[in-house]
Design a protein around this motif. Structure first.
Motif, mmCIF file in Angstrom:
data_model
loop_
_atom_site.group_PDB
_atom_site.id
_atom_site.type_symbol
_atom_site.label_atom_id
_atom_site.label_comp_id
_atom_site.label_asym_id
_atom_site.label_seq_id
_atom_site.Cartn_x
_atom_site.Cartn_y
_atom_site.Cartn_z
ATOM 1 N N LEU A 1 0.825 -1.200 0.000
ATOM 2 C CA LEU A 1 0.000 0.000 0.000
ATOM 3 C C LEU A 1 0.863 1.256 0.000
ATOM 4 C CD1 LEU A 1 -2.734 -1.055 2.574
ATOM 5 C CD2 LEU A 1 -2.951 -0.907 0.099
ATOM 6 N N PRO A 2 0.348 2.330 -0.572
ATOM 7 C CA PRO A 2 1.098 3.589 -0.567
ATOM 8 C C PRO A 2 1.118 4.191 0.850
ATOM 9 C CG PRO A 2 -1.064 3.917 -1.535
ATOM 10 C CD PRO A 2 -0.911 2.464 -1.297
ATOM 11 N N ALA B 1 -6.660 3.622 7.295
ATOM 12 C CA ALA B 1 -6.625 2.546 8.292
ATOM 13 C C ALA B 1 -7.466 1.360 7.824
ATOM 14 C CB ALA B 1 -7.128 3.071 9.633
ATOM 15 N N LEU B 2 -8.585 1.646 7.164
ATOM 16 C CA LEU B 2 -9.432 0.576 6.637
ATOM 17 C C LEU B 2 -8.692 -0.235 5.577
ATOM 18 C CD1 LEU B 2 -12.159 -0.871 6.457
ATOM 19 C CD2 LEU B 2 -12.858 0.847 4.779
ATOM 20 N N THR C 1 -4.212 -6.579 5.916
ATOM 21 C CA THR C 1 -3.784 -7.500 6.970
ATOM 22 C C THR C 1 -4.670 -8.749 6.991
ATOM 23 O OG1 THR C 1 -3.032 -5.627 8.292
ATOM 24 C CG2 THR C 1 -3.340 -7.711 9.443
ATOM 25 N N SER C 2 -5.977 -8.550 6.848
ATOM 26 C CA SER C 2 -6.880 -9.705 6.883
ATOM 27 C C SER C 2 -6.739 -10.581 5.636
ATOM 28 C CB SER C 2 -8.325 -9.256 7.049
ATOM 29 O OG SER C 2 -8.747 -8.543 5.909
#
Length: 181
Positions: A4-5, A10-11, A17-18
């Motif tokens: 990710l940049p 946060a979402l 992560t999930s």
């Protein structure tokens, strides 16, 4: 490590992560795409992926696997007499197919006769529902301009037991004359 940049929310980081663990799930693609090793409950999805036009949950596992196994062969030759034979073979049947020009005298152009011998897995004649499914698949596979007549054959085996018997016969000649007038 993240892809990710730096300005990711946060979402987005939580989703990353999930989803990171999903790559650890083993997916046996080779066995899932093989009609011989694919689990029975996943065969309808494999059939759909291989463009099988008709499917019934009432078919036996043998017929389901044979239909999936023959799917590519049938699709390649769809619209030919060979595809009709392949469809019937995938149901475990034998077909005698005569096209109009093979009949004596020649039949109506673009017609054929189909004599079908289908038995179930135990060798007994197939029931009407099963035969209807075979006919529906033949109808989907045949050349579009062609029409056909259908006959169902029945294979029976029997033994011949020689029996001999002697019976005396008598022969008598009767002579009849007309009464004198």
């Amino acid at each position: 490590m993240t892809l990710l940049p730096p300005n990711a929310t946060a979402l987005e980081r939580a989703v990353e992560t999930s989803m990171a663990r999903i790559g650890d799930v083993a997916v046996p693609l080779r066995s899932l795409w093989n009609p011989n090793t694919c689990p029975v409950d996943l065969l309808p999805y494999l059939a759909w992926a291989l463009s099988i036009d008709g499917w019934s949950s009432g078919w036996s596992e043998t017929v389901k696997r044979a239909r999936v196994r023959q799917a590519l062969t049938i699709q390649r030759s769809k619209g030919t007499s060979a595809s009709v034979r392949d469809v019937v073979a995938s149901f475990g049947g034998v077909v005698a197919l005569r096209e109009w020009w093979q009949m004596t005298p020649p039949g109506v152009p673009h017609t054929f006769s189909l004599v079908l011998n289908v038995t179930d897995d135990q060798g007994a004649p197939a029931d009407a529902t099963f035969v209807d499914a075979v006919i529906a698949e033949v109808y989907r596979t045949k050349p579009v301009r062609s029409h056909f007549t259908f006959s169902q054959a029945l294979t029976a085996t029997a033994g011949i037991v020689p029996i001999a018997a002697a019976r005396p016969a008598t022969f008598a000649r009767l002579t009849m004359t007309a009464p004198a007038a």
